[in-house]
Design a protein around this motif. Structure first.
Motif, PDB file in Angstrom:
ATOM      1  N   ASN A  11       0.853  -1.124   0.046  1.00 52.84           N
ATOM      2  CA  ASN A  11       0.154  -0.071   0.021  1.00 52.84           C
ATOM      3  C   ASN A  11       0.923   1.167   0.026  1.00 52.84           C
ATOM      4  OD1 ASN A  11      -2.302  -1.384   0.020  1.00 52.84           O
ATOM      5  ND2 ASN A  11      -2.305  -1.500   2.247  1.00 52.84           N
ATOM      6  N   ARG A  12       0.699   2.216  -0.858  1.00 54.92           N
ATOM      7  CA  ARG A  12       1.493   3.349  -1.015  1.00 54.92           C
ATOM      8  C   ARG A  12       1.173   4.220   0.353  1.00 54.92           C
ATOM      9  NH1 ARG A  12      -0.465   5.144  -6.930  1.00 54.92           N
ATOM     10  NH2 ARG A  12      -2.409   4.745  -5.957  1.00 54.92           N
ATOM     11  N   VAL A  13       2.227   4.979   0.541  1.00 57.01           N
ATOM     12  CA  VAL A  13       1.966   6.028   1.763  1.00 57.01           C
ATOM     13  C   VAL A  13       1.694   7.465   1.146  1.00 57.01           C
ATOM     14  CG1 VAL A  13       4.315   4.976   2.658  1.00 57.01           C
ATOM     15  CG2 VAL A  13       4.449   7.016   1.182  1.00 57.01           C
ATOM     16  N   TYR A  14       0.852   8.025   2.108  1.00 56.86           N
ATOM     17  CA  TYR A  14       0.091   9.241   1.845  1.00 56.86           C
ATOM     18  C   TYR A  14       1.222  10.426   1.383  1.00 56.86           C
ATOM     19  CZ  TYR A  14      -3.825   7.359   3.957  1.00 56.86           C
ATOM     20  OH  TYR A  14      -5.013   6.283   4.082  1.00 56.86           O
ATOM     21  N   SER A  15       0.946  11.263   0.517  1.00 58.94           N
ATOM     22  CA  SER A  15       1.694  12.154   0.094  1.00 58.94           C
ATOM     23  C   SER A  15       2.356  13.153   1.265  1.00 58.94           C
ATOM     24  CB  SER A  15       1.382  13.101  -1.037  1.00 58.94           C
ATOM     25  OG  SER A  15       0.161  13.828  -0.510  1.00 58.94           O
ATOM     26  N   ASP A  16       1.684  13.567   2.227  1.00 60.21           N
ATOM     27  CA  ASP A  16       2.132  14.486   3.357  1.00 60.21           C
ATOM     28  C   ASP A  16       3.309  13.738   4.243  1.00 60.21           C
ATOM     29  OD1 ASP A  16       0.170  12.739   4.367  1.00 60.21           O
ATOM     30  OD2 ASP A  16      -0.524  14.218   5.838  1.00 60.21           O
ATOM     31  N   THR A  17       3.037  12.401   3.916  1.00 64.87           N
ATOM     32  CA  THR A  17       4.377  11.764   4.950  1.00 64.87           C
ATOM     33  C   THR A  17       5.512  11.501   4.429  1.00 64.87           C
ATOM     34  OG1 THR A  17       3.535   9.437   4.141  1.00 64.87           O
ATOM     35  CG2 THR A  17       2.388  10.502   6.035  1.00 64.87           C
ATOM     36  N   VAL A  18       5.659  11.839   2.952  1.00 69.63           N
ATOM     37  CA  VAL A  18       6.997  11.626   2.265  1.00 69.63           C
ATOM     38  C   VAL A  18       7.928  13.038   2.552  1.00 69.63           C
ATOM     39  CG1 VAL A  18       7.808  11.687  -0.117  1.00 69.63           C
ATOM     40  CG2 VAL A  18       5.868  10.440   0.324  1.00 69.63           C
ATOM     41  N   GLN A  19       7.272  14.096   2.857  1.00 66.54           N
ATOM     42  CA  GLN A  19       8.253  15.400   3.231  1.00 66.54           C
ATOM     43  C   GLN A  19       9.257  15.630   2.128  1.00 66.54           C
ATOM     44  OE1 GLN A  19       8.097  16.107   7.772  1.00 66.54           O
ATOM     45  NE2 GLN A  19       9.325  14.060   7.448  1.00 66.54           N
ATOM     46  N   GLY A  20       8.902  15.446   0.768  1.00 69.12           N
ATOM     47  CA  GLY A  20       9.884  15.597  -0.155  1.00 69.12           C
ATOM     48  C   GLY A  20       9.482  14.991  -1.579  1.00 69.12           C
ATOM     49  N   GLN A  21      10.152  15.050  -2.484  1.00 72.38           N
ATOM     50  CA  GLN A  21       9.589  14.404  -3.897  1.00 72.38           C
ATOM     51  C   GLN A  21       9.946  12.835  -3.487  1.00 72.38           C
ATOM     52  OE1 GLN A  21      11.862  15.957  -6.803  1.00 72.38           O
ATOM     53  NE2 GLN A  21      10.613  14.661  -8.578  1.00 72.38           N
ATOM     54  N   LEU A  22       8.849  12.047  -3.775  1.00 72.64           N
ATOM     55  CA  LEU A  22       9.237  10.689  -3.767  1.00 72.64           C
ATOM     56  C   LEU A  22       9.834  10.055  -4.961  1.00 72.64           C
ATOM     57  CD1 LEU A  22       6.270   8.193  -2.703  1.00 72.64           C
ATOM     58  CD2 LEU A  22       7.654   7.766  -4.650  1.00 72.64           C
ATOM     59  N   ARG A  23      11.239   9.519  -4.506  1.00 73.89           N
ATOM     60  CA  ARG A  23      11.806   9.028  -5.645  1.00 73.89           C
ATOM     61  C   ARG A  23      11.621   7.416  -5.867  1.00 73.89           C
ATOM     62  NH1 ARG A  23      16.645  12.189  -5.562  1.00 73.89           N
ATOM     63  NH2 ARG A  23      16.234  14.257  -5.307  1.00 73.89           N
ATOM     64  N   GLU A  24      11.414   6.826  -5.057  1.00 75.30           N
ATOM     65  CA  GLU A  24      11.328   5.247  -5.341  1.00 75.30           C
ATOM     66  C   GLU A  24      10.731   4.691  -3.890  1.00 75.30           C
ATOM     67  OE1 GLU A  24      15.725   3.620  -4.599  1.00 75.30           O
ATOM     68  OE2 GLU A  24      15.141   4.280  -6.539  1.00 75.30           O
ATOM     69  N   TYR A  25      10.462   3.593  -4.134  1.00 74.00           N
ATOM     70  CA  TYR A  25      10.024   2.467  -3.124  1.00 74.00           C
ATOM     71  C   TYR A  25      11.012   1.427  -3.379  1.00 74.00           C
ATOM     72  CZ  TYR A  25       5.412   4.120  -2.085  1.00 74.00           C
ATOM     73  OH  TYR A  25       4.266   4.853  -1.870  1.00 74.00           O
ATOM     74  N   ARG A  26      11.768   0.968  -2.231  1.00 74.51           N
ATOM     75  CA  ARG A  26      12.813   0.401  -2.248  1.00 74.51           C
ATOM     76  C   ARG A  26      12.682  -0.987  -1.401  1.00 74.51           C
ATOM     77  NH1 ARG A  26      18.099   3.471  -0.714  1.00 74.51           N
ATOM     78  NH2 ARG A  26      17.458   4.328  -2.971  1.00 74.51           N
ATOM     79  N   ALA A  27      13.014  -2.159  -1.635  1.00 73.02           N
ATOM     80  CA  ALA A  27      13.016  -3.538  -0.974  1.00 73.02           C
ATOM     81  C   ALA A  27      14.438  -3.750  -0.545  1.00 73.02           C
ATOM     82  CB  ALA A  27      12.369  -4.645  -1.899  1.00 73.02           C
ATOM     83  N   TYR A  28      14.649  -3.859   0.719  1.00 76.99           N
ATOM     84  CA  TYR A  28      15.771  -4.781   1.022  1.00 76.99           C
ATOM     85  C   TYR A  28      15.671  -6.097   1.510  1.00 76.99           C
ATOM     86  CZ  TYR A  28      17.738  -0.070   1.857  1.00 76.99           C
ATOM     87  OH  TYR A  28      18.081   1.244   1.610  1.00 76.99           O
ATOM     88  N   TYR A  29      16.444  -7.009   1.039  1.00 78.82           N
ATOM     89  CA  TYR A  29      16.074  -8.467   1.245  1.00 78.82           C
ATOM     90  C   TYR A  29      17.499  -9.123   1.354  1.00 78.82           C
ATOM     91  CZ  TYR A  29      17.465  -8.653  -3.587  1.00 78.82           C
ATOM     92  OH  TYR A  29      17.951  -8.726  -5.068  1.00 78.82           O
ATOM     93  N   TRP A  30      17.738 -10.235   2.170  1.00 83.89           N
ATOM     94  CA  TRP A  30      18.819 -11.078   2.227  1.00 83.89           C
ATOM     95  C   TRP A  30      18.486 -12.281   2.363  1.00 83.89           C
ATOM     96  CZ3 TRP A  30      16.390  -7.830   5.376  1.00 83.89           C
ATOM     97  CH2 TRP A  30      15.855  -8.349   6.678  1.00 83.89           C
ATOM     98  N   ARG A  31      19.551 -13.262   2.073  1.00 82.64           N
ATOM     99  CA  ARG A  31      19.248 -14.714   2.121  1.00 82.64           C
ATOM    100  C   ARG A  31      19.727 -15.134   3.338  1.00 82.64           C
ATOM    101  NH1 ARG A  31      22.990 -18.790  -1.772  1.00 82.64           N
ATOM    102  NH2 ARG A  31      21.882 -20.866  -1.502  1.00 82.64           N
ATOM    103  N   GLU A  32      18.807 -15.727   4.055  1.00 81.18           N
ATOM    104  CA  GLU A  32      18.842 -16.193   5.576  1.00 81.18           C
ATOM    105  C   GLU A  32      19.784 -17.522   5.642  1.00 81.18           C
ATOM    106  OE1 GLU A  32      18.310 -15.298   9.500  1.00 81.18           O
ATOM    107  OE2 GLU A  32      17.820 -14.167   7.924  1.00 81.18           O
ATOM    108  N   SER A  33      19.374 -18.483   4.896  1.00 80.97           N
ATOM    109  CA  SER A  33      19.965 -19.785   4.910  1.00 80.97           C
ATOM    110  C   SER A  33      19.532 -20.626   3.691  1.00 80.97           C
ATOM    111  CB  SER A  33      19.385 -20.704   6.229  1.00 80.97           C
ATOM    112  OG  SER A  33      17.887 -20.810   5.934  1.00 80.97           O
TER     113      SER A  33
END
Length: 1274
Positions: A943-965
């Motif tokens: 779900n996208r965030v509200y524009s007033d919570t961005v506090q700037g120009q929204l550049r991107e959504y970013r996913a951080y992931y890592w291989r656990e095992s």
């Protein structure tokens, strides 16, 4: 009389032909080759049958032979008439006539060479030195002998005669007693005087007129009267020179007046700082050494002027005190615009004047010159503008071949003056105000010159003869005869001698008539003195050249066989060929009076032995010459003209055909000079290659193919296309407020037409020293109007462009500054961005010099909140940025930046929207959903965030992931975090390139210009099993012709549980393929042996690993090729069988086997006595642990790679060794086992495992293999 002339010719010993073997170096010298070429009437290359005299040679090439035949019969008749009229040789005037006749006929070099040879054939008499003869002067000093006072004085006089002559001198017509002066000595066997000043003395004391006398019992010879003078270089007189004051535009002469020297010094003008004075049409030095200014300009006072005199003998330079020049002017400074004005004089207020002569004065003058000297006429004129000088001759044209203009056309030089150069010459000085002329009357006088110089006379007793002394001059010279240095009138009377003016006639000559006669002819301009002896001899014939000479000549050329002889009376000479009795004369042969035999055109049948026989009443003599005829040297493939770009490669061909018995040398000339073969050139037998052609390589290339007898030439021209030379002489005209005309002189295009000109400018306020492109023009123009900006101090330069590249920039023009104005534009790229959360930085691109339009350029910056529409805030800035502080987080602003200078403001600028600084986002994406798409990719939804919570120009959504095992047991994995970006405001995305069969974790954030926001809740997901990567290190070995061993390692990425390997292999022989076979292996098996079906075919193997999902990436290898595929394998097998059945081979193998068995037994006993020899049996100590997952087909990937394997130990160097005996024969079996009893006896046997046993054995050994330990690191 004819006999006298013949004897004179025959007595020329210098015409002896040297043997070919004695003159190889001379034949190879370039100058000698050119001499040969002179006399070749055809192709170059003529053998010289005489070492020092020319040959009359004929060419072979038909194209040149036609030119040679243009020598008209009329001309030949005239030559013969001249020879007959002058039995002692052609006189000076006749020689000149003959040569002038030759020059009238094409080709000139052919006939000149031929006629010079004729003159040589009737030259002066030379008596062999072993015969008695009067003295002859061979060397003497010049008539006007000037010496250096610092050196000893040397006055030369050498003579020959038999007996050797003695010498004495006169000084100022009085006997000079050398013995009385210790400083004076005479060289041994010579009359040369040496005056030594090492012990003191003044050289001036020995000045005077000297004459040398050489005497023996047959007569006395005289040298010229030698006038000895000591060189002088007097000092300049001391003088104080007042400054020279002159009005601008007036003429000026700076007098040099050098001190008189001997010889006269060389004059040149320099400044006191030793810089040469620049001379041109306006300022130049006259022949008398004075410096003339046709009109003085203001720049002439920028230096001082000093006259310098350089004296030749003493090598000294003396300098006169410098002149200081002061110029009175109405414009005391140089204005750049006036300096470029088309009319420099009127721009500087200098009145224009008609020309007037500064030298010579008046309207006419006269000049006398001696024949053979150079005539120098000079006219120097003043005037404004500077006059031009032109030269004319009244009643005719200037002699184009001798006349040359010098000193900017102010001087006319005519070289080698003759009587026809006398007359009236006039110079015309003109400018736009008018013209004047000066007439110079030229009179040509002449010192005496020879018409007939007396020659030595050799007579037999009772013969008649004559001496002739004829000279000409202006005025007519007088002739005086002397005998043995005394006037003829005072000599004893001789009834056999008669004097008739310029001729002495001898009749019935007797031995008492021997003497040396002198002829002195003189007028007011000089004198000539000649010695000629009369010798009376009775001598039988003798040959003067070496015997049995070898003469090699080129086919079809003209050649001459010399037979120099001497005798008195004159012998008769005849030629014979190959011993035949007929005399050779007429047709293709011609015998000259001196006995030389000329063959007009050499043919093959002319080869042979030629005999010359000389006979007189006292006897006869003979000599032989062997003549060899050689084929000519010819270039049959010549180099061709070429056009090449700089940096390319060029090849010039030169293929030659020559006589095989002669050594060929091929060399190259460039622009008629020997070519240096550098590292960029390669000279081969038939070509010349030039790599990386440069501009300096342009020119004519001549291939010279030469042997010791002849040569041939072929020439080609190489044109190099290079970058153009820089334009020059830039000039600014038509100066306007916003434009100027720039004119330039194009440089050399270097053989590639100029296509464009680029005009660049530089200004000295904003970016001094930096050049910018202004405009571009076609290559056909050299003048253009340039549009300019206000308030710029311009300087221009021009670059020429052609197909090859760009020229160097021209030298810059003079500067031109335009007037100022308000700016017409505002700065570009105006932006407003925050660097912090509570500011906004306003930036713009600063305006350059061509848009500033005036001094003190500045910027008016305005801003206000976009929503509130408050009043504008403003500030004046001189840089290119301004920071607005205390701003809310990320709100829009209206921004304006306006340019202003001291002349006013620019037009109102456009409004730009900028934003204040950003802060970190306050919210994270919610309701993150993960869906596994395949073994390497997942899809995300949030779900996208509200524009007033961005506090700037929204550049991107970013996913951080890592291989656990990994789902594979004990497989180590890297837990390094990775990220996937989804630009823009979007609710979904895909993450790819995941590892199969792994557990992952994932978090989501929203990103603006400040950075990341808070992280979402962590999501976990598992990727399914995938196909494995290719097996590693697949190796194919062929130990013999019957088997092939395959080995491989496990895949780097199994991507699941391995269930086995699939091997596909197919035999092939060339392009022929056999039947494909497939083998499946368990996951633990990493070896396989293939039995070859035949020893000829090769095999192609393809191996892949399998999981439950399927087969992974395959790897392909081929079996090695046999050592010699061309040799059939059957033959190789037969050879092996032959060796194996030999008795010596069987005995050798048995001996080796017995020796190995003994060594093994000894080794086993020694280890058994040590008490610690481990004995293993398969049932007690297995080679590896049991696989707990063997039944279900799973495989355990252990990561204990650093633990020692069971049944192994680690050596000191870190390698792993088995604890069994190193000399165990387990490995000798093809997959079998070896066992030992406790006493060390060998009870194993060679076995071959089958089916399941083989599989189990492989699994057991693989469990403890180092490969597993290494593999577990993946």
């Amino acid at each position: 009389m004819r006999r006298l002339a013949a004897r004179g010719a025959a007595g020329d010993a210098s015409g002896v032909a040297a043997p070919a073997a004695d003159r190889p170096d001379r034949a190879r010298s370039p100058s000698y080759s050119r001499l040969i070429d002179l006399y070749a009437l055809g192709d170059p290359g003529v053998s010289l049958p005489s070492s020092d005299r020319c040959t009359a040679s004929a060419g072979v090439a038909r194209r040149r032979l036609n030119e040679a035949e243009k020598l008209s019969s009329v001309q030949e008749t005239q030559v013969e008439q001249l020879k007959a009229a002058r039995p002692r040789g052609l006189g000076h005037e006749e020689r000149g006539l003959v040569l002038r006749m030759a020059r009238l006929q094409p080709p000139p070099w052919v006939h000149t060479a031929f006629l010079l040879c004729i003159l040589g054939l009737v030259g002066a008499i030379e008596i062999p030195m072993d015969l008695t003869q009067p003295p002859t002067i061979t060397k003497q000093s010049v008539k006007d002998h000037i010496v250096d006072p610092r050196d000893n004085i040397l006055i030369e006089c050498e003579a020959k005669g038999n007996p050797a002559p003695s010498f004495h001198w006169t000084r100022n017509s009085r006997f000079f007693n050398i013995a009385k002066d210790p400083r004076v000595s005479m060289r041994r066997r010579s009359g040369t005087l040496v005056i030594d000043f090492r012990s003191g003395g003044r050289p001036e004391e020995y000045e005077g007129e000297y004459q040398c006398f050489a005497r023996n019992k047959f007569g006395t010879a005289l040298s010229n009267r030698i006038r000895l003078q000591v060189s002088k270089s007097p000092l300049w007189p001391k003088e104080n020179l007042d400054p020279v004051v002159v009005q601008e535009g007036a003429p000026l002469t700076l007098q040099c007046n050098p001190p008189p020297g001997l010889p006269s010094p060389v004059i040149f003008w320099m400044s006191s700082s030793m810089e040469p004075i620049t001379q041109d049409k306006r300022v130049s030095q006259g022949h008398n050494g004075d410096l003339y200014f046709s009109n003085v300009m203001l720049q002439d006072m920028q230096t001082d002027y000093s006259c310098n005199a350089r004296f030749h003998f003493t090598h000294t330079i003396q300098q006169k005190n410098p002149f200081t020049l002061k110029v009175l002017t109405n414009h005391p400074y140089n204005d750049s615009s006036l300096g470029n004005h088309p009319d420099m004089y009127s721009a500087r207020g200098v009145a224009e004047r008609t020309p007037s002569f500064m030298y010579p004065q008046g309207t006419s003058s006269s000049q006398m010159v001696l024949r053979g000297m150079d005539l120098l006429l000079e006219c120097i004129a003043s005037g404004v503008p500077t006059p031009d000088i032109a030269w004319y001759k009244k009643g005719g044209d200037l002699p184009s071949d001798k006349a040359k203009l010098e000193n900017f056309n102010k001087a006319l030089r005519i070289t080698n003056v003759s009587e026809e150069d006398s007359g009236e010459y006039f110079c015309l000085a003109s400018n736009k105000m008018g013209s004047i002329r000066h007439t110079i009357s030229v009179r040509v006088k002449a010192a005496p010159y020879w018409l007939d110089e007396p020659q030595n006379l050799v007579l037999a007793p009772g013969e008649d003869g004559r001496l002739v002394c004829r000279a000409n001059g202006n005025p007519k010279p007088t002739v005086q005869w002397m005998v043995n240095g005394e006037p003829l009138q005072s000599a004893p009377p001789n009834p056999n001698r008669e004097v008739a003016g310029d001729t002495i006639i001898f009749r019935d000559t007797q031995i008492s008539s021997r003497a040396v006669y002198q002829c002195n002819t003189s007028n007011e301009h000089g004198y000539l003195l000649a010695n000629a002896f009369v010798s009376v001899l009775d001598v039988p014939p003798r040959m003067l050249s070496p015997r049995n000479q070898l003469i090699r000549v080129i086919l079809y050329n003209r050649t001459r066989l010399d037979c120099p002889f001497f005798g008195s009376p004159i012998p008769t000479l005849r030629w014979f060929k190959n011993g035949q009795g007929s005399n050779l004369d007429g047709g293709n042969y011609h015998v000259y009076e001196n006995g030389s035999l000329e063959i007009k055109m050499i043919r093959k049948e002319d080869q042979g032995i030629y005999t010359c026989v000389a006979t007189n009443i006292l006897g006869k003599a003979e000599n032989q010459v062997r003549l060899e005829v050689k084929d000519p040297t010819r270039i049959y493939r010549m180099p061709e003209d070429q056009v090449a770009k700089k940096g390319t490669t060029v090849q010039l061909e030169c293929r030659v055909k020559h006589d095989p018995s002669l050594k060929l040398t091929v060399s190259w000339l460039k622009d008629e000079e020997p070519l240096y073969i550098g590292n960029r050139m390669k000279k081969e037998e038939d070509s010349l290659t030039i790599f990386g052609v440069a501009e300096r390589d342009q020119g004519s290339y001549t291939c010279v193919a030469s042997t010791e007898l002849d040569q041939d030439l072929a020439k080609a021209y190489l044109t190099v296309l290079g970058r153009p030379d820089r334009p020059r002489d830039l000039e600014l005209t038509d100066l306007a407020e916003r434009s100027v005309r720039l004119t330039w002189i194009p440089g050399d295009d270097n053989n590639s037409p100029i296509t464009d000109y680029v005009v660049q400018f530089e200004e000295d306020q904003f970016q001094p020293g930096v050049w910018h492109d202004h405009s571009k023009f076609p290559g056909s123009v050299n003048s253009a109007v340039l549009q300019l900006s206000p308030y710029v101090n311009y300087q221009f330069r021009v670059i020429a462009i052609n197909e090859v590249g760009s020229s160097h920039p021209s030298l810059p023009s003079e500067r031109y500054r335009t007037s100022g104005a308000p700016p017409e534009s505002n700065p570009a790229d105006v932006k407003g961005e925050g660097t912090r959360k509570n500011n906004m930085e306003i930036t713009w691109t600063p305006m350059n010099a061509t848009s500033a339009f005036g001094p003190n350029l500045r910027y008016i910056v305005k801003w206000r909140r976009r929503e509130t529409r408050d009043a504008w805030n403003n500030v004046t800035v001189w840089g290119s940025r301004y920071v607005v502080g205390q701003t809310p987080v990320y709100v829009p602003y209206e921004i304006r930046v306006q340019a202003e200078n001291d002349f006013g403001k620019a037009p109102e600028p456009e409004t730009v929207i900028g934003y204040s600084g950003e802060d970190y986002p306050r919210a994270a994406p919610t309701d993150v959903k993960v869906r596994v798409m395949n073994s390497t990719a997942i899809s995300l939804q949030w779900n996208r965030v509200y524009s007033d919570t961005v506090q700037g120009q929204l550049r991107e959504y970013r996913a951080y992931y890592w291989r656990e095992s990994s789902l594979l047991k004990n497989l180590w994995v890297s837990q390094k975090r990775q990220q996937a970006s989804f630009p823009g405001d979007r609710p979904r995305g895909v993450v790819a390139q995941l590892f199969p069969y792994s557990n992952y974790k994932l978090e989501m954030v929203v990103v603006n210009g400040r950075g990341d926001g808070p992280r979402s809740e962590t999501k976990e997901f598992t990727t399914p099993e995938g196909v494995p990567s290719a097996p590693r290190r697949f190796r194919v070995r062929q130990p013999n012709l019957e088997t092939i061993h395959l080995e491989w390692d496990h895949p780097e990425h199994p991507n699941g549980i391995l269930i086995g390997y699939t091997l596909r292999y197919v035999p092939f022989n060339g392009t022929k393929l056999g039947k494909q076979m497939v083998e499946n292996f368990s996951p633990n098996q990493t070896k396989f042996t293939v039995q070859r079906a035949d020893p000829v075919s090769r095999y192609r193997f393809t191996l892949s690993a399998r999981t439950q999902v399927g087969s992974g990436e395959a790897v392909t290898e081929e079996s090695p090729a046999p050592p010699n595929e061309a040799t059939p394998t059957a033959a190789y097998t037969n050879n092996q069988a032959d060796i194996a059945t030999q008795g010596w081979f069987i005995g050798l193998m048995c001996a080796i086997a017995l020796l190995v068995l003994i060594l093994l037994i000894v080794c086993f006993i020694k280890r058994s006595r040590g008490g610690k020899y481990p004995v293993r049996e398969k049932k007690d100590v297995p080679l590896g642990p049991e696989d707990p997952k063997e039944e279900d087909g799973s495989f355990d990937y252990s990561d204990e790679d650093n633990k020692p394997l069971q049944g192994s130990q680690t050596s000191l160097d870190g390698t792993i060794k088995q604890q069994e005996s190193d000399d165990s024969l387990v490995d000798y079996g093809e997959g079998g086992e070896g066992q030992f009893n406790e006493d060390g006896s060998f009870i194993g046997q060679y076995t071959v495992k089958k089916d399941k046993d083989e599989t189990e054995g492989n699994e057991s050994s693989e469990a403890t293999s180092p490969v597993n330990a290494i593999y577990s690191l993946a």
